[in-house]
Motif scaffolding. Sequence first.
Motif, PDB file in Angstrom:
ATOM      1  N   THR A 163       0.832  -1.207   0.000  1.00  0.00           N
ATOM      2  CA  THR A 163       0.000   0.000   0.000  1.00  0.00           C
ATOM      3  C   THR A 163       0.864   1.254   0.000  1.00  0.00           C
ATOM      4  N   LEU A 164       1.848   1.294   0.875  1.00  0.00           N
ATOM      5  CA  LEU A 164       2.694   2.488   0.984  1.00  0.00           C
ATOM      6  C   LEU A 164       3.518   2.700  -0.282  1.00  0.00           C
ATOM      7  N   GLY A 165       4.081   1.630  -0.809  1.00  0.00           N
ATOM      8  CA  GLY A 165       4.903   1.756  -2.007  1.00  0.00           C
ATOM      9  C   GLY A 165       4.104   2.165  -3.230  1.00  0.00           C
ATOM     10  N   LEU A 166       2.942   1.552  -3.417  1.00  0.00           N
ATOM     11  CA  LEU A 166       2.126   1.885  -4.582  1.00  0.00           C
ATOM     12  C   LEU A 166       1.562   3.303  -4.492  1.00  0.00           C
ATOM     13  N   ALA A 167       1.273   3.766  -3.292  1.00  0.00           N
ATOM     14  CA  ALA A 167       0.752   5.129  -3.146  1.00  0.00           C
ATOM     15  C   ALA A 167       1.737   6.141  -3.699  1.00  0.00           C
ATOM     16  N   ARG A 168       3.006   5.940  -3.422  1.00  0.00           N
ATOM     17  CA  ARG A 168       4.034   6.863  -3.913  1.00  0.00           C
ATOM     18  C   ARG A 168       4.259   6.692  -5.414  1.00  0.00           C
ATOM     19  N   GLU A 169       4.243   5.460  -5.867  1.00  0.00           N
ATOM     20  CA  GLU A 169       4.476   5.192  -7.279  1.00  0.00           C
ATOM     21  C   GLU A 169       3.360   5.729  -8.163  1.00  0.00           C
ATOM     22  N   LEU A 170       2.121   5.612  -7.700  1.00  0.00           N
ATOM     23  CA  LEU A 170       0.976   5.913  -8.554  1.00  0.00           C
ATOM     24  C   LEU A 170       0.404   7.315  -8.353  1.00  0.00           C
ATOM     25  N   ALA A 171       0.893   8.040  -7.364  1.00  0.00           N
ATOM     26  CA  ALA A 171       0.377   9.394  -7.134  1.00  0.00           C
ATOM     27  C   ALA A 171       0.473  10.294  -8.363  1.00  0.00           C
ATOM     28  N   PRO A 172       1.576  10.264  -9.139  1.00  0.00           N
ATOM     29  CA  PRO A 172       1.638  11.128 -10.324  1.00  0.00           C
ATOM     30  C   PRO A 172       0.556  10.838 -11.362  1.00  0.00           C
ATOM     31  N   GLU A 173      -0.045   9.647 -11.294  1.00  0.00           N
ATOM     32  CA  GLU A 173      -1.125   9.290 -12.220  1.00  0.00           C
ATOM     33  C   GLU A 173      -2.500   9.655 -11.667  1.00  0.00           C
ATOM     34  N   GLY A 174      -2.519  10.282 -10.489  1.00  0.00           N
ATOM     35  CA  GLY A 174      -3.792  10.626  -9.877  1.00  0.00           C
ATOM     36  C   GLY A 174      -4.472   9.468  -9.185  1.00  0.00           C
ATOM     37  N   ILE A 175      -3.720   8.412  -8.908  1.00  0.00           N
ATOM     38  CA  ILE A 175      -4.274   7.218  -8.275  1.00  0.00           C
ATOM     39  C   ILE A 175      -3.894   7.205  -6.798  1.00  0.00           C
ATOM     40  N   ARG A 176      -4.888   7.148  -5.939  1.00  0.00           N
ATOM     41  CA  ARG A 176      -4.646   7.029  -4.517  1.00  0.00           C
ATOM     42  C   ARG A 176      -4.624   5.553  -4.115  1.00  0.00           C
ATOM     43  N   VAL A 177      -3.801   5.215  -3.127  1.00  0.00           N
ATOM     44  CA  VAL A 177      -3.737   3.839  -2.624  1.00  0.00           C
ATOM     45  C   VAL A 177      -3.762   3.902  -1.097  1.00  0.00           C
ATOM     46  N   CYS A 178      -4.724   3.237  -0.509  1.00  0.00           N
ATOM     47  CA  CYS A 178      -4.898   3.239   0.946  1.00  0.00           C
ATOM     48  C   CYS A 178      -5.135   1.819   1.441  1.00  0.00           C
ATOM     49  N   GLY A 179      -4.890   1.607   2.705  1.00  0.00           N
ATOM     50  CA  GLY A 179      -5.185   0.334   3.333  1.00  0.00           C
ATOM     51  C   GLY A 179      -6.147   0.526   4.486  1.00  0.00           C
ATOM     52  N   VAL A 180      -6.950  -0.486   4.740  1.00  0.00           N
ATOM     53  CA  VAL A 180      -7.826  -0.515   5.906  1.00  0.00           C
ATOM     54  C   VAL A 180      -7.485  -1.777   6.684  1.00  0.00           C
ATOM     55  N   ARG A 181      -7.197  -1.586   7.988  1.00  0.00           N
ATOM     56  CA  ARG A 181      -6.840  -2.725   8.846  1.00  0.00           C
ATOM     57  C   ARG A 181      -7.994  -3.015   9.802  1.00  0.00           C
ATOM     58  N   PRO A 182      -8.870  -3.956   9.459  1.00  0.00           N
ATOM     59  CA  PRO A 182      -9.922  -4.330  10.411  1.00  0.00           C
ATOM     60  C   PRO A 182      -9.326  -5.051  11.613  1.00  0.00           C
ATOM     61  N   GLY A 183     -10.009  -4.892  12.742  1.00  0.00           N
ATOM     62  CA  GLY A 183      -9.737  -5.743  13.881  1.00  0.00           C
ATOM     63  C   GLY A 183     -10.613  -6.978  13.803  1.00  0.00           C
ATOM     64  N   MET A 184     -10.952  -7.514  14.951  1.00  0.00           N
ATOM     65  CA  MET A 184     -11.796  -8.708  14.989  1.00  0.00           C
ATOM     66  C   MET A 184     -13.198  -8.347  14.504  1.00  0.00           C
ATOM     67  N   THR A 185     -13.637  -9.013  13.445  1.00  0.00           N
ATOM     68  CA  THR A 185     -14.885  -8.656  12.777  1.00  0.00           C
ATOM     69  C   THR A 185     -15.770  -9.885  12.648  1.00  0.00           C
ATOM     70  N   GLU A 186     -17.064  -9.687  12.805  1.00  0.00           N
ATOM     71  CA  GLU A 186     -18.009 -10.799  12.831  1.00  0.00           C
ATOM     72  C   GLU A 186     -18.264 -11.317  11.419  1.00  0.00           C
ATOM     73  N   THR A 187     -17.392 -12.216  10.980  1.00  0.00           N
ATOM     74  CA  THR A 187     -17.514 -12.820   9.658  1.00  0.00           C
ATOM     75  C   THR A 187     -17.221 -14.315   9.743  1.00  0.00           C
ATOM     76  N   GLU A 188     -17.366 -14.963   8.596  1.00  0.00           N
ATOM     77  CA  GLU A 188     -17.141 -16.410   8.529  1.00  0.00           C
ATOM     78  C   GLU A 188     -15.676 -16.791   8.623  1.00  0.00           C
ATOM     79  N   ILE A 189     -14.770 -15.798   8.648  1.00  0.00           N
ATOM     80  CA  ILE A 189     -13.346 -16.135   8.677  1.00  0.00           C
ATOM     81  C   ILE A 189     -12.992 -16.954   9.911  1.00  0.00           C
ATOM     82  N   PHE A 190     -13.751 -16.783  10.998  1.00  0.00           N
ATOM     83  CA  PHE A 190     -13.470 -17.539  12.211  1.00  0.00           C
ATOM     84  C   PHE A 190     -13.906 -18.995  12.103  1.00  0.00           C
ATOM     85  N   ASP A 191     -14.711 -19.323  11.075  1.00  0.00           N
ATOM     86  CA  ASP A 191     -15.099 -20.717  10.873  1.00  0.00           C
ATOM     87  C   ASP A 191     -13.882 -21.600  10.632  1.00  0.00           C
TER      88      ASP A 191
END
Length: 244
Positions: A163-191
């Motif tokens: 995320t950090l590397g691509l944000a810098r690489e792609l900024a001149p093209e007008g492309i933003r790159v961000c990350g979202v870090r969820p914590g413990m979330t009520e989904t099937e992943i715990f199955d």
Amino acid sequence: MADVMIVTGASRGIGAAIAQRAGRAGWDVAVNFRLGEEAAEAVAAEIRNSGGRAITVQADMAKEADVERLFTAVDDQLGPVRALVNNAGIIKMTSITEFDTTDFDRLFAVNVRGAMIAAREAARRMAGRGGIVVNISSVSAQTGGGPQGSLYAASKGALDSLTLGLARELAPEGIRVCGVRPGMTETEIFDDSIGLPAARERAADRVPLGRLASPEEIAAMVIWLCGPEASYVTGVNLDVTGGI
């Protein structure tokens, strides 16, 4: 014509919540899935019912040809992609003494390699016209994961760096790159690990807010990042963790 968003791994959980919220916010949405066609079609139907356009596209994000086919289908059926949400991911709980390279290869193929291939395809289409890539990471990237969770955590740490590397690489093209870090979330992943009831108990003990997140709470951050209010936000990994 509405802007187009691709959400990978969108047949259930956080991905489904992101796709549905995007539809309500006015996006046309490509709902990607590897398995679970019926569930993906239900997500797309909800988007259509809210007035948006939606398609479903089966593709295994670990396979380069599948990722390329996904983007071609979106080109043909919806139009130029404006937002990519790299949500598809898998988890494998294993101790270092029991881990094998097959686990490593599959986990990194989906969680890191697939995200990078998708970002490549998105960047080729967004260059010069702008857009955003949002990578769905995990609080595990910062904590190292729970017991036997280091392999998964390592894959998400790699995604954070991407995320950090691509944000810098792609900024001149007008492309933003961000990350979202969820914590413990009520989904099937715990199955595939401790199970949802145990996850709820663990969250009550370990999360400062005392509960699991809902998928919709993660989706709200993603859709904000993709919108005009976040137009100066790039190169960040934002925590939605209940205070972990």
